[in-house]
Design an enzyme around this catalytic site. Structure first.
Site, PDB file in Angstrom:
ATOM      1  N   ARG A  26       5.549   3.350   1.652  1.00  0.00           N
ATOM      2  CA  ARG A  26       5.697   3.423   0.197  1.00  0.00           C
ATOM      3  C   ARG A  26       7.018   4.062  -0.239  1.00  0.00           C
ATOM      4  O   ARG A  26       7.671   3.589  -1.164  1.00  0.00           O
ATOM      5  CB  ARG A  26       4.529   4.258  -0.357  1.00  0.00           C
ATOM      6  CG  ARG A  26       4.358   4.195  -1.852  1.00  0.00           C
ATOM      7  CD  ARG A  26       3.328   5.239  -2.324  1.00  0.00           C
ATOM      8  NE  ARG A  26       2.138   5.268  -1.515  1.00  0.00           N
ATOM      9  CZ  ARG A  26       1.043   4.541  -1.740  1.00  0.00           C
ATOM     10  NH1 ARG A  26       0.984   3.751  -2.783  1.00  0.00           N
ATOM     11  NH2 ARG A  26       0.004   4.608  -0.929  1.00  0.00           N
TER      12      ARG A  26
ATOM     13  N   CYS B 267      -9.623 -14.208 -14.017  1.00  0.00           N
ATOM     14  CA  CYS B 267     -10.955 -14.212 -14.621  1.00  0.00           C
ATOM     15  C   CYS B 267     -11.768 -13.024 -14.151  1.00  0.00           C
ATOM     16  O   CYS B 267     -12.648 -13.153 -13.306  1.00  0.00           O
ATOM     17  CB  CYS B 267     -11.659 -15.516 -14.297  1.00  0.00           C
ATOM     18  SG  CYS B 267     -10.895 -16.852 -15.185  1.00  0.00           S
TER      19      CYS B 267
ATOM     20  N   GLY C 112       3.176   8.456   4.474  1.00  0.00           N
ATOM     21  CA  GLY C 112       2.371   9.035   3.401  1.00  0.00           C
ATOM     22  C   GLY C 112       3.142   9.788   2.343  1.00  0.00           C
ATOM     23  O   GLY C 112       2.543  10.381   1.442  1.00  0.00           O
TER      24      GLY C 112
HETATM   25  N1  LLP Z   1       1.426   4.895   9.213  1.00  0.00           N
HETATM   26  C1  LLP Z   1       0.122   4.582   9.275  1.00  0.00           C
HETATM   27  C2  LLP Z   1      -0.573   4.698  10.546  1.00  0.00           C
HETATM   28  C3  LLP Z   1      -0.552   4.141   8.123  1.00  0.00           C
HETATM   29  O1  LLP Z   1      -1.836   3.841   8.199  1.00  0.00           O
HETATM   30  C4  LLP Z   1       0.167   4.015   6.907  1.00  0.00           C
HETATM   31  C5  LLP Z   1      -0.489   3.527   5.694  1.00  0.00           C
HETATM   32  C6  LLP Z   1       1.532   4.339   6.885  1.00  0.00           C
HETATM   33  C7  LLP Z   1       2.129   4.786   8.067  1.00  0.00           C
HETATM   34  C8  LLP Z   1       2.391   4.232   5.660  1.00  0.00           C
HETATM   35  O2  LLP Z   1       1.943   5.044   4.626  1.00  0.00           O
HETATM   36  P1  LLP Z   1       2.824   5.181   3.292  1.00  0.00           P
HETATM   37  O3  LLP Z   1       4.105   5.888   3.664  1.00  0.00           O
HETATM   38  O4  LLP Z   1       3.077   3.828   2.786  1.00  0.00           O
HETATM   39  O5  LLP Z   1       1.957   5.974   2.371  1.00  0.00           O
HETATM   40  N2  LLP Z   1      -3.012   0.137   0.148  1.00  0.00           N
HETATM   41  C9  LLP Z   1      -2.911   1.539  -0.171  1.00  0.00           C
HETATM   42  C10 LLP Z   1      -2.180   2.324   0.883  1.00  0.00           C
HETATM   43  C11 LLP Z   1      -2.794   2.170   2.251  1.00  0.00           C
HETATM   44  C12 LLP Z   1      -2.014   2.932   3.275  1.00  0.00           C
HETATM   45  C13 LLP Z   1      -2.443   2.557   4.642  1.00  0.00           C
HETATM   46  N3  LLP Z   1      -1.721   3.182   5.688  1.00  0.00           N
HETATM   47  C14 LLP Z   1      -2.206   1.675  -1.524  1.00  0.00           C
HETATM   48  O6  LLP Z   1      -1.857   0.666  -2.111  1.00  0.00           O
HETATM   49  O7  LLP Z   1      -2.013   2.780  -2.012  1.00  0.00           O
END
Ligand code: LLP
Length: 440
Positions: A293, A361, A248
């Protein structure tokens, strides 16, 4: 203009990434094209790992590969000694095909199928992050049938939710994921799993949100989870050795975003865990994290070719590119904002304002509402920054548009790692309709 990682502008006024000319990449591989700055990925991985090393703590940094899953990125992740978070049989299969060390794979998901779990046992993966009671029953059944051990973590919802600049604490979590910490579900899950002959309960997991810009939420979550693990040790004499605080960590999509250095998130987390563990007389657990991310987001740039243009007098100028919501759904889905740079005239003065539209579209298929750019011409190569996370991985074939190619660049070299989908690819699963003979 803010440039990321190894991005630079050369003497021709072209954007370069990883020492390669973006305009040449567009020529060679076509557009839309995802270009990943692999040096930046490696630097990010090392920065997370170094903080743990400096603080002298047992750890695992698992790449949350839902952000971008492909054989090649798994291979780079393995080179960087990362662990891997997968969330489906498909991601697990890809990791296996990549030769990723299976003992470093963690399997997530709120509805893992029996077939997916069997695959996890077969491959002897490192850990399953258990989400619900249904899964506990399935895992007990499978592990007993196969007489095979499996490490597990329990995913809990700690009542802390973080979004970008704010966090909220709630008593009861309304989430489809995990066992609630407060209403007794987590205790029940603990009692059902600890001491099991094959399932080895390693600890707790939580993920409090995504694109987070401060450390308060992580600290609150860490306090609650360590508190719970230390209570269990006191009440049942069973010590959980692992605390997984999820991912996150935020990145800078636009100048409005002010993320912390990766090291700061981790350092504050570690210090909180040290403090609360010491206060509770609980032996310091290993800390695991799952950045997605923040490992791949700003390492990715999408190159598009500019095509048609339309002016709505007095309102706006549209410039359409050869991709759109099929390769980046985030603006349409979340209102996500991006910045762009004209890759073939990167030094030209931004004199105009455009809305960058896709070619799909749907009126909402806009990538950037307000892009300040030089006067655009058909054939220009437009780069959109920070598309490395949840871009390709959420791409679709809407309008039967093939998904883009993906190229890795590093030290002046480029390499195709995902080939562009062709029209033939788009019909490979289609089957012709068998016309029924009338009257029979
Ligand atoms: N761990 C778990 C259990 C998660 O559910 C997630 C992301 C992560 C790690 C990694 O999170 P990050 O470091 O990438 O923020 N599609 C959305 C983001 C969905 C995130 C889902 N879970 C977007 O494009 O912003």
């Amino acid at each position: 203009m803010h440039l990321y990682g190894t991005q630079a502008i050369d003497e021709q006024g072209h954007l370069t990434i990883g020492g390669t000319d973006a305009v040449e990449l567009a020529k060679e591989y076509g557009t839309p094209l995802f270009v990943y700055d692999i040096q930046l990925f490696r630097e990010r991985a090392k920065a997370f790992q170094k903080t743990f090393e400096d603080e002298g703590l047992g750890y695992q940094v698992a790449y949350a590969s839902k952000a971008f899953s492909s054989i090649a990125i798994y291979q780079v992740a393995a080179e960087e000694n990362l662990s891997l978070d997968v969330v489906s049989g498909g991601e697990l299969y890809t990791a296996i095909q990549a030769g990723f060390p299976t003992e470093k794979i963690h399997f997530h998901g709120n509805n893992k199928s029996e077939a997916e779990l069997r695959m996890a046992f077969e491959e002897k993966i490192g850990c399953i992050v258990v989400d619900n009671f249904y899964e506990i029953d399935l895992l007990k059944k499978l592990s007993e049938e196969l007489e095979q051990p499996m490490n597990i973590l329990l995913r809990v919802t700690p009542g802390v939710e973080a979004h970008t600049h704010d966090y909220i604490t709630t008593g009861q979590e309304d989430s489809k994921f995990g066992f609630d910490l407060k209403n007794g579900q987590a205790d029940k899950a603990f009692k059902q799993t600890y001491g099991h002959s094959f399932l080895k309960l390693m600890g707790l997991h939580c993920h409090i949100g995504s694109q987070i810009f401060d450390t308060t939420g992580f600290q609150l979550a860490a306090e609650k989870l360590v508190g719970k693990m230390s209570n269990w040790e006191k009440d049942y004499g069973y010590r959980c050795p692992v605390l997984n605080l999820g991912g996150g960590f935020g990145i800078r999509y636009t100048e409005e975003d002010q993320p912390l250095e990766p090291a700061i998130y981790v350092r504050d987390m570690i210090r909180t865990v040290k403090k609360v563990s010491a206060a509770a007389d609980f032996q310091l657990p290993e800390i695991w994290i799952e950045p997605g991310r923040s490992l791949v987001g700003d390492a990715g740039t999408t190159l598009y070719t500019v095509g048609s243009m339309k002016e709505v007098p007095g309102l706006r100028k549209y410039a359409a590119v050869d991709g759109g919501m099929s390769d980046n759904i985030r603006p349409a889905l979340y209102g996500a904002k991006y910045t762009s740079l004209l890759a073939n005239k990167a030094n030209a003065k931004a004199s105009e304002q455009y809305t960058i539209a896709g070619k799909l579209c749907e009126s909402g298929d806009k990538l950037i509402e307000e892009a300040h750019l030089p006067t655009l011409e058909a054939g220009d190569i437009l780069s959109v920054f920070c598309t490395g996370a949840y871009g390709y991985s959420m791409a679709s074939n809407y309008n039967r548009i093939g998904r883009p190619a993906v190229v890795f660049v590093e030290n002046g070299e480029h390499q195709l790692v995902v080939r562009r989908e062709t029209n033939e690819d788009l019909i490979t699963h289609d089957m012709s309709y068998q016309q029924k003979v009338k009257g029979k």
